[in-house]
Design an enzyme around this catalytic site. Sequence first.
Site, PDB file in Angstrom:
ATOM      1  N   LYS A 171       2.862  16.718   7.348  1.00 25.96           N
ATOM      2  CA  LYS A 171       2.374  16.051   6.142  1.00 25.96           C
ATOM      3  C   LYS A 171       1.031  15.406   6.442  1.00 25.96           C
ATOM      4  O   LYS A 171       0.901  14.632   7.390  1.00 25.96           O
ATOM      5  CB  LYS A 171       3.357  14.989   5.667  1.00 25.96           C
ATOM      6  CG  LYS A 171       4.432  15.493   4.726  1.00 25.96           C
ATOM      7  CD  LYS A 171       5.184  14.328   4.109  1.00 25.96           C
ATOM      8  CE  LYS A 171       6.226  14.794   3.119  1.00 25.96           C
ATOM      9  NZ  LYS A 171       6.944  13.654   2.516  1.00 25.96           N
ATOM     10  N   GLU A 211      10.435   2.352  10.930  1.00 26.34           N
ATOM     11  CA  GLU A 211      10.687   3.794  10.851  1.00 26.34           C
ATOM     12  C   GLU A 211      11.835   4.209  11.766  1.00 26.34           C
ATOM     13  O   GLU A 211      12.619   5.101  11.437  1.00 26.34           O
ATOM     14  CB  GLU A 211       9.424   4.578  11.225  1.00 26.34           C
ATOM     15  CG  GLU A 211       8.329   4.558  10.172  1.00 26.34           C
ATOM     16  CD  GLU A 211       8.625   5.466   8.985  1.00 26.34           C
ATOM     17  OE1 GLU A 211       9.685   6.120   8.974  1.00 26.34           O
ATOM     18  OE2 GLU A 211       7.790   5.516   8.064  1.00 26.34           O
ATOM     19  N   LYS A 246      13.666  14.492  12.996  1.00 29.84           N
ATOM     20  CA  LYS A 246      12.675  14.902  12.007  1.00 29.84           C
ATOM     21  C   LYS A 246      12.423  16.401  12.087  1.00 29.84           C
ATOM     22  O   LYS A 246      12.295  17.081  11.064  1.00 29.84           O
ATOM     23  CB  LYS A 246      11.370  14.141  12.202  1.00 29.84           C
ATOM     24  CG  LYS A 246      10.351  14.502  11.118  1.00 29.84           C
ATOM     25  CD  LYS A 246       9.241  13.508  10.977  1.00 29.84           C
ATOM     26  CE  LYS A 246       8.412  13.812   9.732  1.00 29.84           C
ATOM     27  NZ  LYS A 246       7.294  12.858   9.565  1.00 29.84           N
ATOM     28  N   GLU A 276       9.512  20.160   1.401  1.00 29.93           N
ATOM     29  CA  GLU A 276      10.271  19.190   0.617  1.00 29.93           C
ATOM     30  C   GLU A 276      10.636  19.717  -0.762  1.00 29.93           C
ATOM     31  O   GLU A 276      10.450  19.050  -1.779  1.00 29.93           O
ATOM     32  CB  GLU A 276       9.475  17.883   0.474  1.00 29.93           C
ATOM     33  CG  GLU A 276      10.329  16.662   0.243  1.00 29.93           C
ATOM     34  CD  GLU A 276       9.547  15.355   0.353  1.00 29.93           C
ATOM     35  OE1 GLU A 276       9.519  14.625  -0.649  1.00 29.93           O
ATOM     36  OE2 GLU A 276       8.973  15.087   1.418  1.00 29.93           O
ATOM     37  N   ARG A 292      14.295  17.552   3.342  1.00 31.02           N
ATOM     38  CA  ARG A 292      13.229  16.735   3.910  1.00 31.02           C
ATOM     39  C   ARG A 292      13.028  15.450   3.121  1.00 31.02           C
ATOM     40  O   ARG A 292      12.588  14.425   3.676  1.00 31.02           O
ATOM     41  CB  ARG A 292      11.922  17.532   3.967  1.00 31.02           C
ATOM     42  CG  ARG A 292      10.789  16.747   4.596  1.00 31.02           C
ATOM     43  CD  ARG A 292       9.562  17.567   4.871  1.00 31.02           C
ATOM     44  NE  ARG A 292       8.542  16.748   5.513  1.00 31.02           N
ATOM     45  CZ  ARG A 292       7.521  17.221   6.202  1.00 31.02           C
ATOM     46  NH1 ARG A 292       7.373  18.524   6.346  1.00 31.02           N
ATOM     47  NH2 ARG A 292       6.650  16.407   6.757  1.00 31.02           N
ATOM     48  N   ASN A 335      12.316  10.116   3.092  1.00 29.51           N
ATOM     49  CA  ASN A 335      11.689   9.080   2.261  1.00 29.51           C
ATOM     50  C   ASN A 335      12.553   7.832   2.128  1.00 29.51           C
ATOM     51  O   ASN A 335      12.217   6.925   1.359  1.00 29.51           O
ATOM     52  CB  ASN A 335      11.377   9.644   0.874  1.00 29.51           C
ATOM     53  CG  ASN A 335      10.320  10.730   0.922  1.00 29.51           C
ATOM     54  OD1 ASN A 335       9.336  10.624   1.642  1.00 29.51           O
ATOM     55  ND2 ASN A 335      10.536  11.802   0.165  1.00 29.51           N
ATOM     56  N   HIS A 374      11.038   4.404   1.526  1.00 30.70           N
ATOM     57  CA  HIS A 374       9.605   4.556   1.266  1.00 30.70           C
ATOM     58  C   HIS A 374       9.225   4.383  -0.198  1.00 30.70           C
ATOM     59  O   HIS A 374       8.073   4.038  -0.482  1.00 30.70           O
ATOM     60  CB  HIS A 374       9.123   5.917   1.773  1.00 30.70           C
ATOM     61  CG  HIS A 374       8.961   5.972   3.256  1.00 30.70           C
ATOM     62  ND1 HIS A 374      10.003   5.727   4.128  1.00 30.70           N
ATOM     63  CD2 HIS A 374       7.871   6.216   4.028  1.00 30.70           C
ATOM     64  CE1 HIS A 374       9.555   5.830   5.361  1.00 30.70           C
ATOM     65  NE2 HIS A 374       8.281   6.120   5.339  1.00 30.70           N
ATOM     66  N   HIS A 425       6.411   1.860   0.035  1.00 30.14           N
ATOM     67  CA  HIS A 425       5.022   2.192  -0.290  1.00 30.14           C
ATOM     68  C   HIS A 425       4.481   1.286  -1.392  1.00 30.14           C
ATOM     69  O   HIS A 425       3.308   0.879  -1.368  1.00 30.14           O
ATOM     70  CB  HIS A 425       4.922   3.652  -0.735  1.00 30.14           C
ATOM     71  CG  HIS A 425       4.825   4.618   0.406  1.00 30.14           C
ATOM     72  ND1 HIS A 425       4.938   5.983   0.244  1.00 30.14           N
ATOM     73  CD2 HIS A 425       4.604   4.426   1.724  1.00 30.14           C
ATOM     74  CE1 HIS A 425       4.795   6.584   1.410  1.00 30.14           C
ATOM     75  NE2 HIS A 425       4.600   5.660   2.335  1.00 30.14           N
ATOM     76  N   HIS A 429       2.686  -0.598   7.804  1.00 26.24           N
ATOM     77  CA  HIS A 429       3.563   0.381   7.167  1.00 26.24           C
ATOM     78  C   HIS A 429       5.027   0.168   7.556  1.00 26.24           C
ATOM     79  O   HIS A 429       5.922   0.175   6.692  1.00 26.24           O
ATOM     80  CB  HIS A 429       3.132   1.804   7.554  1.00 26.24           C
ATOM     81  CG  HIS A 429       4.022   2.871   7.003  1.00 26.24           C
ATOM     82  ND1 HIS A 429       4.082   3.177   5.661  1.00 26.24           N
ATOM     83  CD2 HIS A 429       4.924   3.687   7.620  1.00 26.24           C
ATOM     84  CE1 HIS A 429       4.969   4.145   5.474  1.00 26.24           C
ATOM     85  NE2 HIS A 429       5.495   4.471   6.640  1.00 26.24           N
TER      86      HIS A 429
END
Length: 523
Positions: A305, A347, A386, A396, A401, A405, A408, A412, A424
């Site tokens: 990504k 994460e 991952k 995705e 996948r 998220n 997120h 985000h 982040h």
Amino acid sequence: MDSAPLFLIGFMAAGKTTVGQLLAARLGRKFVDLDGRIEQATGQTIADIFAAQGEAAFRRYEESALAEVAGEADVVVATGGGTPTFGRNLAHMRTAGPVVSLLVSFDDVLSRVPDASSRPLLREGRAAAERLFRERQAVYQDADVAVETSGRDPADVAAEIDRRCALLLGDVWVRLGERSYPVHLGPLTRAAELARELCHPSRTLVVTDDNVARAGHARAVAEAAGAEIVAVRPGEASKSLRVVEEVASACVRAGLDRRSLILAVGGGVVGDLAGFVAAVLYRGIAVAQVPTTLLAMVDSAVGGKTGVDLEAGKNLVGAFWQPRFVLADPTTLDTLPARERIAAYGEVVKYALLGDAKLFEALAESGERLDQIDRVDLVRRCARMKAELVSRDETETRGVRALLNLGHTVGHAIEKASSYELLHGEAVALGLVAAARASARLGAAPPELEGTVASALRTLGLPTDLAPWRRDEVRAAIHVDKKRDATPDQMPNKTMVRFVALEGVGRPRLVSVPADDLWDMIK
């Protein structure tokens, strides 16, 4: 070495069986002869199958046997000379694992087979066999690794394959067919060897940021690879179309062409930016990710990504562009500020919640012993998880996948509302608390899940209080999240969001939720 099957292809008498047995012994794997597997399954010899049923029937048996062995782990598979030339056999092999071609001259083929009657192809005459030999060379050359065998001892050939496949497979193997690539854990200076062996670039350029350049990481990679350095300002502000243009122009000035390589040395911002530049420059050139932050090592460097931000939101412009390899050197983490190291665990907890209950338990109990966690093992576990999800759903589109998220959607939105003053991983931590809260109110999770998640995050030193983020700008950002769903007919005025809910630790579930309802749940 990764457990993906390793396939040997090549013309008859190239030494696939002999080399394959030696290689399997070196790697501690099981050796599989594909023709032998067919004979075992049918109870007939290959010659009998050809004589009684013809080549078309044999190829069907071969395809079935190949599909079976492609799903096995820790095997070295010697295929028939024609296996990779029929149907989609070669593509199926490359999807499952690396393919190694054993190259041999036609004169050596003749010298290695003194009795022509033992080989059906040679019984048809030298001219026909030599013609087939020439026709198949293009397929053999299309392998991941090609090794010359003429005049060489089989043990030397096996040793070379061992060395080169160690580079090819790495510590984690991201299985994406022709776009498959390794994730290596090792010193930064290995980037030069990996670039040379896996990319063969005409020219190499290092893209980094000023902080990583000052730490010496980018210089170590650039000097080893004989590359120039382009550095951008640190921080999320560099993920913009303006900076994309600046970096792309620097690439052109440096003489990069379509066979060149960009090495992204830095954290998630550098990786996203450099990956996107590589995806669009000359309509796509090679990129390799050399992450120097924990967050990038466990997440953003793997999966392909890439993207930059718009004023409306984070990562709204981007492309899927897989790297040729990833090289993570955990020693670089010692140069990071403590806040950045801790933030990355947002994460890491995400991965634990997705499918590693033991890791979640270890993190929840770590407390002041956080720096004693084995970083190599941590990066490997997250990268493997991952890689597995990406391999099953690269772009995705299958709902697999998208599980990545987790945390997120709200994370985000909070990150943007903070004007990116929150790191982040800190924003993701808040997003995980929000996900647990919303999951309980959706009836997917027990009410105590939020407390379990929040307690683990607090133990790691991460923020968990959503109260300061009950802001209109957070709600607005959720409405423009790139994971929006199409509006259903029964709710024409609703903005829908694909949301990763949790039924418990290690039990994620993808649901579609109206954005306003999600906001109400977490508010």
